[in-house]
Design a protein around this motif. Structure first.
Motif, PDB file in Angstrom:
ATOM      1  N   ILE A  38      60.998  59.002  62.388  1.00  0.00           N
ATOM      2  CA  ILE A  38      62.221  58.372  62.901  1.00  0.00           C
ATOM      3  C   ILE A  38      61.898  57.016  63.512  1.00  0.00           C
ATOM      4  O   ILE A  38      62.565  56.019  63.236  1.00  0.00           O
ATOM      5  CB  ILE A  38      62.923  59.295  63.925  1.00  0.00           C
ATOM      6  CG1 ILE A  38      63.485  60.536  63.229  1.00  0.00           C
ATOM      7  CG2 ILE A  38      64.028  58.534  64.668  1.00  0.00           C
ATOM      8  CD1 ILE A  38      64.007  61.595  64.170  1.00  0.00           C
ATOM      9  N   GLU A  39      60.842  56.961  64.326  1.00  0.00           N
ATOM     10  CA  GLU A  39      60.445  55.690  64.928  1.00  0.00           C
ATOM     11  C   GLU A  39      60.073  54.668  63.870  1.00  0.00           C
ATOM     12  O   GLU A  39      60.403  53.483  63.983  1.00  0.00           O
ATOM     13  CB  GLU A  39      59.279  55.907  65.894  1.00  0.00           C
ATOM     14  CG  GLU A  39      59.697  56.605  67.169  1.00  0.00           C
ATOM     15  CD  GLU A  39      58.510  56.983  68.050  1.00  0.00           C
ATOM     16  OE1 GLU A  39      57.343  56.810  67.620  1.00  0.00           O
ATOM     17  OE2 GLU A  39      58.761  57.458  69.166  1.00  0.00           O
ATOM     18  N   ALA A  40      59.410  55.094  62.805  1.00  0.00           N
ATOM     19  CA  ALA A  40      59.040  54.179  61.730  1.00  0.00           C
ATOM     20  C   ALA A  40      60.281  53.666  61.002  1.00  0.00           C
ATOM     21  O   ALA A  40      60.336  52.507  60.590  1.00  0.00           O
ATOM     22  CB  ALA A  40      58.096  54.877  60.749  1.00  0.00           C
ATOM     23  N   ALA A  41      61.285  54.524  60.862  1.00  0.00           N
ATOM     24  CA  ALA A  41      62.495  54.135  60.137  1.00  0.00           C
ATOM     25  C   ALA A  41      63.362  53.167  60.931  1.00  0.00           C
ATOM     26  O   ALA A  41      63.944  52.242  60.368  1.00  0.00           O
ATOM     27  CB  ALA A  41      63.301  55.382  59.770  1.00  0.00           C
ATOM     28  N   VAL A  42      63.461  53.353  62.251  1.00  0.00           N
ATOM     29  CA  VAL A  42      64.354  52.513  63.060  1.00  0.00           C
ATOM     30  C   VAL A  42      63.608  51.433  63.818  1.00  0.00           C
ATOM     31  O   VAL A  42      64.228  50.539  64.381  1.00  0.00           O
ATOM     32  CB  VAL A  42      65.195  53.349  64.057  1.00  0.00           C
ATOM     33  CG1 VAL A  42      66.076  54.319  63.318  1.00  0.00           C
ATOM     34  CG2 VAL A  42      64.329  54.054  65.062  1.00  0.00           C
ATOM     35  N   GLY A  43      62.297  51.500  63.827  1.00  0.00           N
ATOM     36  CA  GLY A  43      61.517  50.507  64.549  1.00  0.00           C
ATOM     37  C   GLY A  43      61.441  50.843  66.024  1.00  0.00           C
ATOM     38  O   GLY A  43      62.055  51.780  66.518  1.00  0.00           O
ATOM     39  N   ASP A  44      60.662  50.050  66.721  1.00  0.00           N
ATOM     40  CA  ASP A  44      60.484  50.252  68.159  1.00  0.00           C
ATOM     41  C   ASP A  44      61.714  49.726  68.884  1.00  0.00           C
ATOM     42  O   ASP A  44      61.995  48.535  68.843  1.00  0.00           O
ATOM     43  CB  ASP A  44      59.222  49.536  68.626  1.00  0.00           C
ATOM     44  CG  ASP A  44      58.903  49.822  70.071  1.00  0.00           C
ATOM     45  OD1 ASP A  44      59.609  50.650  70.691  1.00  0.00           O
ATOM     46  OD2 ASP A  44      57.947  49.224  70.585  1.00  0.00           O
ATOM     47  N   GLN A  45      62.438  50.591  69.526  1.00  0.00           N
ATOM     48  CA  GLN A  45      63.687  50.218  70.196  1.00  0.00           C
ATOM     49  C   GLN A  45      63.505  49.973  71.688  1.00  0.00           C
ATOM     50  O   GLN A  45      64.467  49.692  72.386  1.00  0.00           O
ATOM     51  CB  GLN A  45      64.742  51.310  69.983  1.00  0.00           C
ATOM     52  CG  GLN A  45      65.109  51.510  68.531  1.00  0.00           C
ATOM     53  CD  GLN A  45      65.814  50.299  67.956  1.00  0.00           C
ATOM     54  OE1 GLN A  45      66.730  49.772  68.563  1.00  0.00           O
ATOM     55  NE2 GLN A  45      65.382  49.859  66.791  1.00  0.00           N
ATOM     56  N   ARG A  46      62.283  50.086  72.189  1.00  0.00           N
ATOM     57  CA  ARG A  46      62.072  49.869  73.620  1.00  0.00           C
ATOM     58  C   ARG A  46      62.328  48.412  73.948  1.00  0.00           C
ATOM     59  O   ARG A  46      61.859  47.504  73.268  1.00  0.00           O
ATOM     60  CB  ARG A  46      60.652  50.248  74.017  1.00  0.00           C
ATOM     61  CG  ARG A  46      60.441  51.747  73.991  1.00  0.00           C
ATOM     62  CD  ARG A  46      59.033  52.042  74.319  1.00  0.00           C
ATOM     63  NE  ARG A  46      58.230  51.632  73.160  1.00  0.00           N
ATOM     64  CZ  ARG A  46      57.089  52.191  72.825  1.00  0.00           C
ATOM     65  NH1 ARG A  46      56.585  53.147  73.549  1.00  0.00           N
ATOM     66  NH2 ARG A  46      56.436  51.794  71.764  1.00  0.00           N
ATOM     67  N   GLY A  47      63.069  48.182  75.001  1.00  0.00           N
ATOM     68  CA  GLY A  47      63.363  46.831  75.449  1.00  0.00           C
ATOM     69  C   GLY A  47      64.515  46.171  74.714  1.00  0.00           C
ATOM     70  O   GLY A  47      64.896  45.058  75.035  1.00  0.00           O
ATOM     71  N   VAL A  48      65.071  46.826  73.703  1.00  0.00           N
ATOM     72  CA  VAL A  48      66.204  46.265  72.970  1.00  0.00           C
ATOM     73  C   VAL A  48      67.477  46.635  73.710  1.00  0.00           C
ATOM     74  O   VAL A  48      67.732  47.798  73.997  1.00  0.00           O
ATOM     75  CB  VAL A  48      66.253  46.813  71.525  1.00  0.00           C
ATOM     76  CG1 VAL A  48      67.487  46.321  70.805  1.00  0.00           C
ATOM     77  CG2 VAL A  48      64.992  46.428  70.779  1.00  0.00           C
ATOM     78  N   ARG A  49      68.256  45.620  74.034  1.00  0.00           N
ATOM     79  CA  ARG A  49      69.523  45.888  74.728  1.00  0.00           C
ATOM     80  C   ARG A  49      70.589  46.263  73.716  1.00  0.00           C
ATOM     81  O   ARG A  49      70.746  45.587  72.699  1.00  0.00           O
ATOM     82  CB  ARG A  49      69.972  44.647  75.499  1.00  0.00           C
ATOM     83  CG  ARG A  49      69.059  44.348  76.678  1.00  0.00           C
ATOM     84  CD  ARG A  49      69.536  43.154  77.423  1.00  0.00           C
ATOM     85  NE  ARG A  49      70.875  43.399  77.931  1.00  0.00           N
ATOM     86  CZ  ARG A  49      71.605  42.472  78.527  1.00  0.00           C
ATOM     87  NH1 ARG A  49      71.145  41.262  78.676  1.00  0.00           N
ATOM     88  NH2 ARG A  49      72.799  42.754  78.970  1.00  0.00           N
TER      89      ARG A  49
END
Length: 84
Positions: A38-49
């Motif tokens: 899932i993380e690979a599919a959506v990318g790293d979402q940490r810090g994204v507002r």
């Protein structure tokens, strides 16, 4: 109030059909690689507002206001003033 027997039967049939969705189920842990996939599919979402819902809502309000204003202007225009 009018009572539609056929409609009542369809509602009852769907209610019975969907009732199982309310049954309690035991939680199941996903296989180990699922979260990584899932993380690979959506990318790293940490810090994204996240997008601000107010911006979207503001745009909808503005568009609706413009449409309402255009409708009001069109209704106030005297007959024959549109070139016909």
């Amino acid at each position: 109030m009018i009572y539609d027997v056929g409609f009542a039967r369809r509602v009852a049939r769907w209610r019975d059909h969907l009732a199982a969705l309310g049954d309690p189920i035991e939680p199941v842990s996903p296989p180990p690689g699922v979260w990584k996939a899932i993380e690979a599919a959506v990318g790293d979402q940490r810090g994204v507002r996240p997008r601000r819902p107010r911006r979207v809502l503001g745009g909808l309000v503005l568009a609706g206001s413009g449409r309402l204003l255009a409708h009001a202007i069109r209704r106030r225009r005297p007959r024959g003033s549109d070139g016909h």
